[in-house]
Write a protein that holds these residues in place. Structure first.
Motif, short mmCIF file in Angstrom:
data_model
loop_
_atom_site.label_atom_id
_atom_site.label_comp_id
_atom_site.label_asym_id
_atom_site.label_seq_id
_atom_site.Cartn_x
_atom_site.Cartn_y
_atom_site.Cartn_z
N THR A 11 0.65 -1.20 0.06
CA THR A 11 0.11 -0.11 -0.12
C THR A 11 0.84 1.27 0.09
OG1 THR A 11 -1.72 -1.26 1.09
CG2 THR A 11 -1.90 1.65 1.16
N ALA A 12 1.91 1.18 0.87
CA ALA A 12 2.79 2.43 0.92
C ALA A 12 3.58 2.64 -0.30
CB ALA A 12 3.62 2.10 2.25
N ILE A 13 3.75 1.52 -1.23
CA ILE A 13 4.70 1.56 -2.61
C ILE A 13 3.49 2.35 -3.42
CG2 ILE A 13 6.08 0.50 -4.21
CD1 ILE A 13 7.17 -1.28 -1.68
N GLY A 14 2.58 1.43 -3.55
CA GLY A 14 1.49 1.45 -4.65
C GLY A 14 0.91 2.74 -4.88
N THR A 15 0.46 3.22 -3.57
CA THR A 15 -0.34 4.61 -3.58
C THR A 15 0.41 5.74 -4.16
OG1 THR A 15 -1.52 3.76 -1.66
CG2 THR A 15 -1.47 6.08 -2.19
N PRO A 16 1.70 5.81 -3.89
CA PRO A 16 2.18 7.09 -4.45
C PRO A 16 2.50 6.85 -5.98
CG PRO A 16 3.66 5.97 -3.05
CD PRO A 16 2.34 5.44 -2.88
N ILE A 17 2.88 5.63 -6.35
CA ILE A 17 3.28 5.24 -7.60
C ILE A 17 2.06 5.37 -8.35
CG2 ILE A 17 3.51 3.28 -9.11
CD1 ILE A 17 5.32 2.24 -7.47
N ALA A 18 0.82 5.34 -8.14
CA ALA A 18 -0.36 5.31 -9.01
C ALA A 18 -0.82 6.86 -9.02
CB ALA A 18 -1.68 4.71 -8.18
N ILE A 19 -0.52 7.57 -7.97
CA ILE A 19 -0.70 9.21 -7.94
C ILE A 19 0.26 9.71 -8.83
CG2 ILE A 19 -0.42 11.24 -6.59
CD1 ILE A 19 -1.50 9.58 -4.07
N TRP A 20 1.36 9.31 -8.84
CA TRP A 20 2.54 9.74 -9.72
C TRP A 20 2.08 9.57 -11.19
CZ3 TRP A 20 6.29 6.97 -12.89
CH2 TRP A 20 7.33 7.91 -13.36
N ILE A 21 1.66 8.40 -11.44
CA ILE A 21 1.30 7.88 -13.02
C ILE A 21 0.11 8.91 -13.41
CG2 ILE A 21 0.63 6.21 -14.39
CD1 ILE A 21 2.01 4.22 -12.65
N ALA A 22 -0.70 9.15 -12.39
CA ALA A 22 -1.97 10.04 -12.64
C ALA A 22 -1.65 11.34 -13.01
CB ALA A 22 -2.80 9.82 -11.71
N GLN A 23 -0.58 11.75 -12.19
CA GLN A 23 -0.07 13.35 -12.42
C GLN A 23 0.55 13.39 -13.70
OE1 GLN A 23 1.80 13.80 -8.45
NE2 GLN A 23 0.95 15.66 -8.57
N MET A 24 1.44 12.11 -14.06
CA MET A 24 2.12 12.52 -15.20
C MET A 24 1.20 12.21 -16.57
SD MET A 24 5.43 12.60 -14.76
CE MET A 24 6.22 11.74 -16.27
N LEU A 25 -0.13 11.75 -16.28
CA LEU A 25 -1.04 11.91 -17.37
C LEU A 25 -1.74 12.86 -17.24
CD1 LEU A 25 -2.19 7.69 -17.23
CD2 LEU A 25 -0.70 9.07 -19.19
N SER A 26 -1.54 13.71 -16.51
CA SER A 26 -2.39 15.17 -16.18
C SER A 26 -4.00 14.80 -16.13
CB SER A 26 -2.36 16.09 -17.41
OG SER A 26 -0.83 16.30 -17.88
N LEU A 27 -4.14 13.80 -15.31
CA LEU A 27 -5.51 13.45 -15.07
C LEU A 27 -6.29 14.24 -13.70
CD1 LEU A 27 -5.23 9.76 -14.96
CD2 LEU A 27 -6.11 11.00 -16.97
N THR A 28 -7.31 14.62 -14.01
CA THR A 28 -8.17 15.63 -12.96
C THR A 28 -8.41 14.54 -11.84
OG1 THR A 28 -9.17 16.67 -14.63
CG2 THR A 28 -10.21 16.87 -12.59
#
Length: 317
Positions: A11-28
């Motif tokens: 959870t600690a690893i996956g959560t920031p990775i998912a947020i980072w990918i979503a940010q890189m994709l410029s998702l709302t």
């Protein structure tokens, strides 16, 4: 110290990775990708795949419901209430109700948008894909439970051996000081072992036969017979040739409790004992008759114990 489990680490690893990918994709609402990952982290591979598929399907269903209800009724709390009255039973009917909480995140995003467009739907679809996808990838790795299962196996066998030794000691001496502590401990170990083995089964998606799972199922059946033997033994008060013979048999059995299958040898011993007992003189008193009957019943129970072991298909444990 507080023990940190693998689920917490993922959870600690996956959560920031998912947020980072979503940010890189410029998702709302990119932070919601992290929420979706948190909700989808599971203990086993099987549960992970089931959870991911259910949540993904529920989220897609939520997008369709939201598009229909918000455009017909409007973007207001009443629309959400009416939609949930139909949406939740639908997910239950389709057996994707695990995704109710996850899909609620998507519903609120679409409600907050005020106008569902194709870009909005694509944004939510990508959020779902990133959040659930990261969790699924992390859940593909599960730590091996081999060492823990092996340890449990050894503990069960040690306790079985101790129980047989105590039964042999009682048949020889009539000593009643044994507390039966091994019985209680073995019951607890078996419950823990079966739960652990079931977890391992769910982590091995493509393996049909699971040795440890069947092994602990086999030991549970044997343990049930051991519990049935104890009242029989407690009713045997006088040492006799038969009881001493069974005591020796139990002593030998206690030295041969292992995953290997030597049950056939002991089953042959039981046949020999039966022949010996049949040649003994008949009991005279009622007490002697009852004790002889208890000894024969005990012999039948331990025979069933060995038959269960003989049927066990040992592979590589």
């Amino acid at each position: 110290m507080v023990k940190i489990g693998y689920r917490t680490i993922k959870t600690a690893i996956g959560t920031p990775i998912a947020i980072w990918i979503a940010q890189m994709l410029s998702l709302t609402n990119f932070a919601s990708a992290g929420i979706l990952t948190i909700l989808c982290i599971q203990n086993t591979r099987k549960r992970s795949i089931e959870s991911a598929s259910s949540r993904f399907a529920a989220c897609l269903l939520a997008m369709m419901f939201s598009f229909a209800f918000f455009n017909i009724i409007g973007y207001n709390p009443l629309a959400i209430g009416i939609m949930l009255l139909l949406f939740i039973p639908t997910t239950v009917k389709l057996k994707v109700h695990q995704g109710i909480v996850t899909s609620s995140v998507i519903i609120l995003h679409l409600y907050d948008s005020g106008d569902i467009t194709s870009e909005t739907l694509v944004n939510e679809f990508l959020l779902i894909t990133v959040g659930i996808g990261v969790a699924l990838l992390l859940n593909l790795y599960m730590p091996s439970l081999e060492a823990k299962l092996k340890k449990k196996q050894q503990l069960v066998e040690q306790n079985f051996a101790a129980i047989f030794r105590e039964m042999a000691f009682y048949l020889r001496t009539g000593d009643q000081e044994w507390t039966g502590h091994e019985i209680t401990i073995t019951a607890e170990i078996l419950d823990e072992s079966k739960a652990l083995a079931y977890r391992d089964v769910e982590n091995r998606l493509f393996k049909g036969h699971h040795e440890y799972y069947h092994y602990f199922q086999m030991r549970q059946k044997q343990f049930d017979l051991l519990e049935r033997m104890l009242p029989l033994i407690s009713r045997i008060h006088n040492a006799s040739g038969e009881s001493m013979r069974i005591a020796d048999f139990f002593e030998d059995l206690s030295k041969n409790i292992h995953p290997g299958n030597t049950a056939v040898l002991f089953l042959n011993d039981i046949k020999d004992m039966r022949k010996e007992f049949e040649q003994q003189t008949l009991p005279i008193t009622r007490e002697e008759f009852e004790e002889r009957a208890n000894l024969f019943t005990l012999l039948n129970e331990v025979e069933q114990y060995l038959i269960i072991k003989r049927m066990f298909k040992k592979s590589d444990i």
